[in-house]
Scaffold this motif. Sequence first.
Motif, PDB file in Angstrom:
ATOM      1  N   UNK A  78       0.811  -1.216   0.000  1.00 52.04           N
ATOM      2  CA  UNK A  78       0.000   0.000   0.000  1.00 52.04           C
ATOM      3  C   UNK A  78       0.848   1.272   0.000  1.00 52.04           C
ATOM      4  N   UNK A  79       2.152   1.123   0.236  1.00 51.69           N
ATOM      5  CA  UNK A  79       3.019   2.289   0.300  1.00 51.69           C
ATOM      6  C   UNK A  79       3.276   2.913  -1.057  1.00 51.69           C
ATOM      7  N   UNK A  80       3.662   4.182  -1.046  1.00 50.57           N
ATOM      8  CA  UNK A  80       4.006   4.873  -2.293  1.00 50.57           C
ATOM      9  C   UNK A  80       5.345   4.395  -2.838  1.00 50.57           C
ATOM     10  N   UNK A  81       6.153   3.784  -1.961  1.00 53.00           N
ATOM     11  CA  UNK A  81       7.455   3.246  -2.347  1.00 53.00           C
ATOM     12  C   UNK A  81       7.546   1.785  -1.920  1.00 53.00           C
ATOM     13  N   UNK A  82       8.298   1.022  -2.702  1.00 51.84           N
ATOM     14  CA  UNK A  82       8.545  -0.384  -2.409  1.00 51.84           C
ATOM     15  C   UNK A  82      10.027  -0.574  -2.110  1.00 51.84           C
ATOM     16  N   UNK A  83      10.328  -1.281  -1.027  1.00 54.65           N
ATOM     17  CA  UNK A  83      11.699  -1.682  -0.727  1.00 54.65           C
ATOM     18  C   UNK A  83      11.726  -3.198  -0.750  1.00 54.65           C
ATOM     19  N   UNK A  84      12.372  -3.740  -1.771  1.00 52.93           N
ATOM     20  CA  UNK A  84      12.461  -5.191  -1.959  1.00 52.93           C
ATOM     21  C   UNK A  84      13.812  -5.660  -1.432  1.00 52.93           C
ATOM     22  N   UNK A  85      13.778  -6.615  -0.511  1.00 56.29           N
ATOM     23  CA  UNK A  85      14.997  -7.145   0.086  1.00 56.29           C
ATOM     24  C   UNK A  85      14.965  -8.662   0.095  1.00 56.29           C
ATOM     25  N   UNK A  86      16.130  -9.282  -0.024  1.00 56.47           N
ATOM     26  CA  UNK A  86      16.245 -10.717   0.202  1.00 56.47           C
ATOM     27  C   UNK A  86      16.348 -10.972   1.700  1.00 56.47           C
ATOM     28  N   UNK A  87      15.905 -12.128   2.122  1.00 60.84           N
ATOM     29  CA  UNK A  87      15.880 -12.450   3.549  1.00 60.84           C
ATOM     30  C   UNK A  87      17.274 -12.549   4.152  1.00 60.84           C
ATOM     31  N   UNK A  88      18.284 -12.834   3.340  1.00 60.58           N
ATOM     32  CA  UNK A  88      19.648 -12.936   3.866  1.00 60.58           C
ATOM     33  C   UNK A  88      20.461 -11.667   3.602  1.00 60.58           C
ATOM     34  N   UNK A  89      19.765 -10.565   3.356  1.00 61.53           N
ATOM     35  CA  UNK A  89      20.406  -9.254   3.180  1.00 61.53           C
ATOM     36  C   UNK A  89      20.146  -8.385   4.406  1.00 61.53           C
ATOM     37  N   UNK A  90      21.185  -7.747   4.896  1.00 63.40           N
ATOM     38  CA  UNK A  90      21.089  -6.841   6.045  1.00 63.40           C
ATOM     39  C   UNK A  90      21.551  -5.455   5.601  1.00 63.40           C
ATOM     40  N   UNK A  91      20.704  -4.460   5.767  1.00 68.14           N
ATOM     41  CA  UNK A  91      21.112  -3.085   5.489  1.00 68.14           C
ATOM     42  C   UNK A  91      21.969  -2.589   6.646  1.00 68.14           C
TER      43      UNK A  91
END
Length: 224
Positions: A78-91
């Motif tokens: 529902x957000x205006x932006x999408x942040x797609x991440x892999x489960x084994x990725x850490x920001x």
Amino acid sequence: MRAPISVIIPTLNAEAHLGDCLTALMPGVEAGLIRELIVSDGGSDDATVAIAKAWGAEIVTGAASRGGQLSRGCAKAKGAWLLVLHADTVLRPGWVGPAILHLDTHNAGWFRLAFAKGGCAGALVAAWANLRSRFGLPYGDQGLLLPRALYADVGGYPDQPLMEDVAIARALKGRLAPIDGVAETCAARYRSQGWVRRGARNLWTLLRYFAGASPQHLAESYRR
């Protein structure tokens, strides 16, 4: 005003990594950036779904195909932006400020890649990946932050089991920009298979995809 970002994470038996991935997102929650968390699961038989529910995620289920999982997850956002991440990725810490700056653009953004405990070999592979990304080809383990409207304009993720990140990167050509933050991904497969062997295998798979091989056939070869 509602927080702008919906986070979408595809999972399949990701209990070992998912908690760290989600913990790294907490600064974004505290900064009022993250509106919702959507975990699109492909049939995990471990504690992945239980962990996701404990974190308050909305769970989407379906066949284990990363492109299909991402498509289903993004469809729920529902957000205006999408942040797609892999489960084994850490920001890594410090990602929030650069992400906020990116929200002033209308582009898709990717983070610089690093490998957890990758050593010199990991640094070299990551340097190549980051150079490749500057020419318009970031991979999914670097994360992708983009406006939902842009995602819709390019047709979203194709329902394919492999190379879905390459497909959307090609669709986003000319609309991709680096974000001044680091996405740290797990190096376990590289360490177990060998950095050179794994890198060569990835490159060969990419070349075959560009040459027209079907993602389904490539996925079968990749698993073997």
